[in-house]
Write a protein that holds these residues in place. Structure first.
Motif, PDB file in Angstrom:
ATOM      1  N   ASP A  36      -7.056   2.425  -6.770  1.00  0.00           N
ATOM      2  CA  ASP A  36      -6.968   2.751  -5.346  1.00  0.00           C
ATOM      3  C   ASP A  36      -8.348   2.702  -4.698  1.00  0.00           C
ATOM      4  O   ASP A  36      -8.530   2.101  -3.633  1.00  0.00           O
ATOM      5  N   LEU A  50      -6.051   6.002  -9.614  1.00  0.00           N
ATOM      6  CA  LEU A  50      -7.080   6.436  -8.664  1.00  0.00           C
ATOM      7  C   LEU A  50      -8.247   5.455  -8.625  1.00  0.00           C
ATOM      8  O   LEU A  50      -8.785   5.166  -7.544  1.00  0.00           O
ATOM      9  N   ASP A  57       0.771   3.995  -2.958  1.00  0.00           N
ATOM     10  CA  ASP A  57       0.444   5.396  -2.707  1.00  0.00           C
ATOM     11  C   ASP A  57       1.590   6.326  -3.101  1.00  0.00           C
ATOM     12  O   ASP A  57       1.349   7.466  -3.527  1.00  0.00           O
ATOM     13  N   THR A  83      -2.877   8.345 -14.240  1.00  0.00           N
ATOM     14  CA  THR A  83      -3.276   8.808 -12.910  1.00  0.00           C
ATOM     15  C   THR A  83      -4.728   8.426 -12.631  1.00  0.00           C
ATOM     16  O   THR A  83      -5.051   7.961 -11.532  1.00  0.00           O
ATOM     17  N   GLU A 115     -11.243  10.021  -4.512  1.00  0.00           N
ATOM     18  CA  GLU A 115     -10.573   9.245  -5.549  1.00  0.00           C
ATOM     19  C   GLU A 115     -11.329   9.228  -6.876  1.00  0.00           C
ATOM     20  O   GLU A 115     -10.724   9.470  -7.932  1.00  0.00           O
ATOM     21  N   LEU A 123       1.109   6.659  -6.762  1.00  0.00           N
ATOM     22  CA  LEU A 123      -0.022   7.549  -6.999  1.00  0.00           C
ATOM     23  C   LEU A 123       0.378   9.004  -6.761  1.00  0.00           C
ATOM     24  O   LEU A 123       0.022   9.897  -7.540  1.00  0.00           O
ATOM     25  N   MET A 124       1.145   9.256  -5.701  1.00  0.00           N
ATOM     26  CA  MET A 124       1.613  10.611  -5.412  1.00  0.00           C
ATOM     27  C   MET A 124       2.468  11.147  -6.566  1.00  0.00           C
ATOM     28  O   MET A 124       2.303  12.289  -7.002  1.00  0.00           O
ATOM     29  N   ASP A 164      -9.302  -0.029  -1.909  1.00  0.00           N
ATOM     30  CA  ASP A 164      -9.636   0.527  -0.587  1.00  0.00           C
ATOM     31  C   ASP A 164     -10.980  -0.005  -0.114  1.00  0.00           C
ATOM     32  O   ASP A 164     -11.135  -0.423   1.027  1.00  0.00           O
ATOM     33  N   TRP A 200       0.824  -1.213   0.000  1.00  0.00           N
ATOM     34  CA  TRP A 200       0.000   0.000   0.000  1.00  0.00           C
ATOM     35  C   TRP A 200       0.856   1.261   0.000  1.00  0.00           C
ATOM     36  O   TRP A 200       0.542   2.227  -0.702  1.00  0.00           O
ATOM     37  N   VAL A 201       1.932   1.272   0.778  1.00  0.00           N
ATOM     38  CA  VAL A 201       2.808   2.448   0.802  1.00  0.00           C
ATOM     39  C   VAL A 201       3.414   2.662  -0.581  1.00  0.00           C
ATOM     40  O   VAL A 201       3.434   3.786  -1.103  1.00  0.00           O
TER      41      VAL A 201
END
Length: 178
Positions: free
Chosen positions: A118, A115, A83, A111, A142, A86-87, A122, A79-80
């Motif tokens: 994600d 999203l 993300d 992107t 999102e 994604l960042m 999630d 997940w990190v």
């Protein structure tokens, strides 16, 4: 007069002039030669259709064989890492949009995809305690950002494809000085 990648001016990409202040983007000779030919070989759509259809039995196998629950040693890092990706995609979309680069089409599309993925994971991996939070984030953050990213990509693609009124030179935004 041609404004394509194989024109006499050294391969100026028309969309680079979306911002009159931006310097023209020049493609290397090898890329110009490839772009001047057929952009996608005839076998590519067929191959992708076959791969898409081949996914159907695999999806059935996964549905029937995967457990409802699984533990992962690297769940946190997965997940990190996602993300962080994604960042970086959001940041790159912002930079390319600010520069009015034609490359924003691809990056904004990627992107949007990140999203959507994600939001899906999630919500699908949320437990009872975090499901409402995951749904709210998906619906209010999102998914709207994914739609905005696709709108950016669509608008940029439309600007790239828009011919100049005089039929000469690179593409410009409506209202840009001649």
């Amino acid at each position: 007069m041609s404004t394509g990648p194989d024109d006499a001016r050294g391969g100026i990409v028309p969309a680079a002039a979306l911002d009159a202040a931006a310097p023209p983007v020049r493609l290397p000779g090898v890329i110009r030669a490839v772009v001047a030919r057929r952009a996608v070989a005839r076998w590519v759509p067929v191959a992708y259709l076959v791969m898409s259809l081949a996914m159907l039995p695999w999806i059935v196998v996964l549905y029937q064989t995967l457990p409802d629950r699984a533990l992962s040693r690297n769940y946190r890092w997965a997940w990190v890492g996602f993300d962080v990706l994604l960042m970086l995609a959001l940041g790159r979309t912002a930079w390319l949009a600010w520069r009015r680069s034609p490359f924003v089409v691809n990056v904004a599309s990627a992107t949007a995809t990140l999203l959507l993925v994600d939001a899906w994971f999630d919500v699908m991996t949320a437990n009872r305690r975090t499901l409402v939070e995951a749904c709210v984030l998906a619906l209010l953050v999102e998914l709207p950002l994914a739609v905005l990213s696709l709108l950016i990509a669509t608008r940029a693609q439309g600007m790239i494809a828009m011919p100049r009124p005089d039929g000469d030179g690179p593409v410009r935004r409506p209202g840009d000085p001649g």
